[in-house]
Write an enzyme that holds these catalytic residues in place. Structure first.
Site, PDB file in Angstrom:
ATOM      1  N   GLU A 111     129.776-119.296  37.084  1.00 26.81           N
ATOM      2  CA  GLU A 111     128.344-119.101  36.841  1.00 26.81           C
ATOM      3  C   GLU A 111     127.651-120.331  36.237  1.00 26.81           C
ATOM      4  O   GLU A 111     126.579-120.245  35.670  1.00 26.81           O
ATOM      5  CB  GLU A 111     128.114-117.860  35.951  1.00 26.81           C
ATOM      6  CG  GLU A 111     127.689-116.620  36.708  1.00 26.81           C
ATOM      7  CD  GLU A 111     128.791-115.974  37.572  1.00 26.81           C
ATOM      8  OE1 GLU A 111     129.949-116.447  37.528  1.00 26.81           O
ATOM      9  OE2 GLU A 111     128.487-115.024  38.301  1.00 26.81           O
TER      10      GLU A 111
ATOM     11  N   TYR B 118     128.694-122.170  33.714  1.00 34.24           N
ATOM     12  CA  TYR B 118     128.913-122.386  32.274  1.00 34.24           C
ATOM     13  C   TYR B 118     129.863-123.578  32.042  1.00 34.24           C
ATOM     14  O   TYR B 118     130.290-124.232  32.992  1.00 34.24           O
ATOM     15  CB  TYR B 118     129.460-121.108  31.628  1.00 34.24           C
ATOM     16  CG  TYR B 118     128.424-120.003  31.521  1.00 34.24           C
ATOM     17  CD1 TYR B 118     127.288-120.168  30.724  1.00 34.24           C
ATOM     18  CD2 TYR B 118     128.556-118.814  32.213  1.00 34.24           C
ATOM     19  CE1 TYR B 118     126.329-119.170  30.620  1.00 34.24           C
ATOM     20  CE2 TYR B 118     127.600-117.803  32.116  1.00 34.24           C
ATOM     21  CZ  TYR B 118     126.487-117.989  31.319  1.00 34.24           C
ATOM     22  OH  TYR B 118     125.526-117.009  31.221  1.00 34.24           O
TER      23      TYR B 118
ATOM     24  N   ARG C  91     137.886-116.232  35.263  1.00 38.89           N
ATOM     25  CA  ARG C  91     136.768-116.019  36.215  1.00 38.89           C
ATOM     26  C   ARG C  91     136.478-117.344  36.902  1.00 38.89           C
ATOM     27  O   ARG C  91     136.039-118.309  36.260  1.00 38.89           O
ATOM     28  CB  ARG C  91     135.545-115.515  35.436  1.00 38.89           C
ATOM     29  CG  ARG C  91     134.359-115.220  36.312  1.00 38.89           C
ATOM     30  CD  ARG C  91     134.069-113.757  36.380  1.00 38.89           C
ATOM     31  NE  ARG C  91     132.872-113.529  37.177  1.00 38.89           N
ATOM     32  CZ  ARG C  91     131.741-113.062  36.681  1.00 38.89           C
ATOM     33  NH1 ARG C  91     131.659-112.742  35.397  1.00 38.89           N
ATOM     34  NH2 ARG C  91     130.711-112.876  37.456  1.00 38.89           N
TER      35      ARG C  91
ATOM     36  N   HIS D  84     123.860-119.992  37.445  1.00 37.30           N
ATOM     37  CA  HIS D  84     122.592-119.362  37.051  1.00 37.30           C
ATOM     38  C   HIS D  84     121.381-120.127  37.570  1.00 37.30           C
ATOM     39  O   HIS D  84     120.313-119.564  37.731  1.00 37.30           O
ATOM     40  CB  HIS D  84     122.508-119.208  35.531  1.00 37.30           C
ATOM     41  CG  HIS D  84     123.368-118.086  35.025  1.00 37.30           C
ATOM     42  ND1 HIS D  84     123.383-116.848  35.621  1.00 37.30           N
ATOM     43  CD2 HIS D  84     124.248-118.017  34.013  1.00 37.30           C
ATOM     44  CE1 HIS D  84     124.234-116.062  34.989  1.00 37.30           C
ATOM     45  NE2 HIS D  84     124.779-116.750  34.013  1.00 37.30           N
TER      46      HIS D  84
ATOM     47  N   GLN E  28     115.863-104.277  35.551  1.00 36.01           N
ATOM     48  CA  GLN E  28     114.708-104.102  34.678  1.00 36.01           C
ATOM     49  C   GLN E  28     115.047-103.839  33.213  1.00 36.01           C
ATOM     50  O   GLN E  28     114.375-104.357  32.336  1.00 36.01           O
ATOM     51  CB  GLN E  28     113.822-102.968  35.213  1.00 36.01           C
ATOM     52  CG  GLN E  28     112.842-103.459  36.267  1.00 36.01           C
ATOM     53  CD  GLN E  28     112.023-102.347  36.870  1.00 36.01           C
ATOM     54  OE1 GLN E  28     112.249-101.966  38.010  1.00 36.01           O
ATOM     55  NE2 GLN E  28     111.092-101.823  36.134  1.00 36.01           N
TER      56      GLN E  28
HETATM   57 FE1  SF4 Z   1     120.402-102.631  35.251  1.00 33.84          FE
HETATM   58 FE2  SF4 Z   1     120.311 -99.989  35.270  1.00 33.84          FE
HETATM   59 FE3  SF4 Z   1     118.760-101.365  36.937  1.00 33.84          FE
HETATM   60 FE4  SF4 Z   1     121.427-101.239  37.277  1.00 33.84          FE
HETATM   61  S1  SF4 Z   1     119.951 -99.551  37.426  1.00 33.84           S
HETATM   62  S2  SF4 Z   1     120.185-103.058  37.390  1.00 33.84           S
HETATM   63  S3  SF4 Z   1     122.134-101.258  35.159  1.00 33.84           S
HETATM   64  S4  SF4 Z   1     118.649-101.378  34.713  1.00 33.84           S
END
Ligand code: SF4
Ligand code: NAP
Length: 673
Positions: free
Chosen positions: A166, A168, A216, A254, A341
């Site tokens: 990613e 890092y 990873r 990223h 979100q």
């Molecule tokens: Fe994140 Fe929940 Fe949306 Fe999945 S459903 S991307 S865990 S907020």
């Protein structure tokens, strides 16, 4: 006989047997940053251990302060911290689980002025330029990793995951893009991978044979100057020889401009990369990215693409994912719809993560689902996200719930979202709620617009009546060429070859994507790869090809009155993907507009406060996406008659029509009824 024989097959790693092939991947929640939050983190992981996941990995912990992701972020560098972590590992073990601590040194992604890296090459996503480490400095960082792993062992963890992907710190040494050194840590590929291999070798020396080391490994950097496939394979072989137990797949830095985890990425889009890597090592290999359902995971494993599946966000959405798969109840899984979100967007905003479809995630100690002491007869009006969450949560607590919906189907705004190309996952949330309504015995009245009289006799009334699209007062708004977004997306009304979209909020952007897409790319992996330029990493360095987006079937103009950047209010981790998609489809974006009038000629605009530069968009169709207004008629009638009502979701606040807020508000309310 299970439907998921590969997924549920135990894996013998010598000193330990994993009960199934499911790993809960690392996901920062924000609870890692303070020791005082450890009880909450322990409850969060214990709940997921009880849910049957084979092995869990914590969010990233820096091995020292230079590796901090953010100032005072999560670190494991002292014995005092290790002692405190016992609370977490004990809780997980008591719940029958296993957990590894991820060691993450951010390198040039550290958001502070004392960051270090292979070379002084600033990341495009960070204002701070790193300092190039001296030879002694590099050795100090290696020791920090090894000490951190030792502390994790002392703390009772079952292993560590060394984060080498990613983009890092370790990845920065591996790629020519960021490693310009000429000493033994740079130059040739062998020199560039020395850091990674030394970290694993010395960690194994420190922790002994009976401790998991997951490495990873970045298998497709998706940036210019990323690693070649030969370098990736050679690294994997040396990592195995150095003592790693498992290799996990990392995809994309990223700073990469290719989406890797958002909802518009097709399911299991990158498992072919793991499949190409797997034959080169003999230790188990994990694949990841956009795997969210048991059937998808099973197909990946049955194809032989990987030995294990890692999922992070799906366990925020549903801690019982594995239990439900095991009991053949996959239709009850609350699926992660990859919206970001409430999880990643929160983390980037320095807020604690949760989950849009499961507000209890990382709030387990605060939002407890306790049975009610007094069963009430509850009416919920409106079966959008808010109403659905309120109804099922109240019913889960033992209440007697009736749900009224004027439409013939449940889902509300999600019924629109699921029709947007790349947002098909939203249908899963509707499917989940439909099943929960059945299981919890909520009495559902579809096609029934509840009146005040219908609601007589209920102990509690929850109004989630939602919103209607706002009709802006533009002269000519009733012209036949004007449609609302509901008419276009849900009702499928015909739209011409040239279209103006009024309003560039989340829905205006979605509608523009809807209008410029022929078939959904999410459903066709090759089309999606072509759109974003994802190439075969075994052939093309870093898997970074040339994008060839499919041409839009129509000309679309996306308009807003504000002078600012279009899409500025979209999610931090998803907005750039939408903006890039609009650019790919050559959507003409006009801001600072005034809507003067609509007539047979089209949409008449001027620009700026002085109403200058008149322009006519001679479009066939105008789609209005100018926000929403709350539907509150019933609320007003009931409140004036003195009835006890709770107003939630868009009916409560249309200005912030937002499913995350709606589901959270509904769940919290239902926990108090
Ligand atoms: Fe994140 Fe929940 Fe949306 Fe999945 S459903 S991307 S865990 S907020
Ligand atoms: P919104 O974000 O409030 O956007 C509506 C847009 O319409 C505004 O940008 C506004 O811009 C314009 N507008 C408002 N009043 C107007 C008027 N009277 N005349 C002309 N234009 C007007 O609402 P939305 O797009 O309907 O989205 C609602 C919510 O859904 C969002 O808050 C978001 O949470 C969610 N959502 C998000 C996404 C996503 O993130 N991809 C997708 C869909 C929905 P100007 O005033 O500058 O013109």
């Amino acid at each position: 006989m299970t439907a998921y024989p590969h997924l549920l097959e135990p894996l013998d790693l010598g000193h330990v047997v994993l009960p199934n092939r499911v790993i809960m991947g690392s996901m920062h929640t924000g609870l890692e940053d303070r020791l005082s939050d450890l009880p909450k983190l322990a409850a969060y992981f214990a709940e997921r251990a009880r849910g049957g996941v084979g092995l869990m990995v914590t969010g990233g912990y820096a091995p020292n302060r230079t590796g901090w992701l953010t100032p005072f972020g999560s670190t494991l560098s002292t014995r005092r911290q290790a002692r405190k972590h016992r609370m977490l590992t004990d809780a997980v073990h008591a719940a029958g689980g296993k957990i590894a601590l991820q060691i993450l040194h951010a390198g040039r992604y550290s958001y502070h002025p004392f960051s270090v890296s292979a070379s002084a090459v600033k990341a495009p996503i960070n204002p701070f330029k790193p300092r190039a480490l001296s030879d002694r400095g590099v050795r100090k960082q290696i020791s920090a990793y090894v000490d951190c792993a030792g502390l994790a062992q002392e703390a009772g963890y079952d292993g560590v995951e060394i984060m080498g992907s990613e983009g890092y710190f370790i990845n920065q040494f591996l790629a020519e893009r960021t490693n310009k050194r000429t000493d033994r840590w740079g130059g040739s590929a062998e020199n560039r991978r020395r850091l990674a291999v030394e970290i694993v070798r010395r960690t194994r020396e420190r922790v002994g044979p009976n401790f998991l080391i997951i490495y990873r490994l970045s298998m497709a950097d998706l940036v210019e100057g990323g690693q070649t496939w030969d370098e990736v394979v050679a690294l994997g072989k040396e990592i195995e020889a150095a003592g790693a137990s498992i290799i996990n797949t990392g995809i994309g830095w990223h700073e990469a401009r290719v989406p890797t985890i958002v909802t518009s990425v097709p399911r299991a889009a990158f498992t072919s990369v793991t499949a190409a890597f797997k034959p080169h090592v003999s230790i188990p290999v994990v694949t990841s990215n956009r795997i969210n359902l048991p059937q998808v995971a099973e197909e990946v494993l049955a194809r032989g693409d990987a030995d294990l599946i890692s999922m992070a966000r799906p366990f925020l959405a549903d801690p019982d994912w594995v239990l439900k798969a095991t009991a053949d109840r996959a239709d009850e899984i609350n699926v992660c719809i990859a919206c970001n979100q409430a999880c990643l967007d929160h983390v980037f905003a320095k807020k604690k993560a949760s989950c849009m479809v499961n507000p209890r995630a990382a709030r387990e100690t605060e939002l407890q689902l306790l049975p009610t002491r007094k069963v009430k007869h509850i009416a919920v009006v409106g079966a959008g996200p808010a109403g659905l969450a309120a109804a099922v949560t109240a019913a889960e607590r033992g209440h007697d719930v009736e749900l009224f919906e004027a439409d013939q189907e449940i889902g509300g705004q999600f019924g629109i979202a699921r029709r947007i190309p790349g947002k098909e996952e939203f249908a899963e949330t509707i499917r989940y709620y439909r099943r929960r309504l059945e299981i919890t015995g909520v009495k559902v009245h579809l096609g029934r617009r509840a009146s005040a009289a219908d609601l007589a006799g209920f102990d509690e009334i929850v109004l989630a009546t939602g919103v209607v699209p706002r009709v802006p007062s533009i002269p000519g708004i009733d012209h036949p060429k004007v449609l609302s977004y509901v008419e276009v997306v849900r009702e499928g009304k015909p739209v011409g070859d040239s279209v103006a979209v009024i309003g560039a909020g989340g829905i205006g952007v979605d509608v523009s994507e809807f209008l410029t897409t022929v078939d959904s790319p999410t459903l066709d992996l090759d089309a999606w790869k072509a759109e974003w330029g994802v190439a075969d990493p075994t052939v093309t360095r870093g898997a970074l090809g040339v994008p060839h987006p499919e041409a839009s079937p129509r000309q679309v103009y996306l308009l807003q009155r504000k002078p600012g950047r279009i899409g500025a209010g979209l999610g931090k981790t998803t907005g750039w993907v939408h903006r890039a998609a609009l650019k790919n489809k050559q959507v003409e974006q006009l801001r600072g507009v005034n809507y003067e009038r609509i007539d047979d000629e089209g949409l008449h605009l001027t620009f700026g406060p002085q109403h200058e530069k008149p322009r006519v968009l001679a479009v066939d169709t105008i789609v209005v996406c100018a926000g929403q207004e709350s539907v509150r008629d019933l609320a007003d009638t009931l409140t004036t008659s003195g009835r006890p009502v709770h107003i939630i979701g868009g009916a409560d606040l249309a200005a912030e029509l937002d499913a995350k807020r709606a589901i959270d508000q509904a769940t919290r309310l239902a926990l108090t009824l």
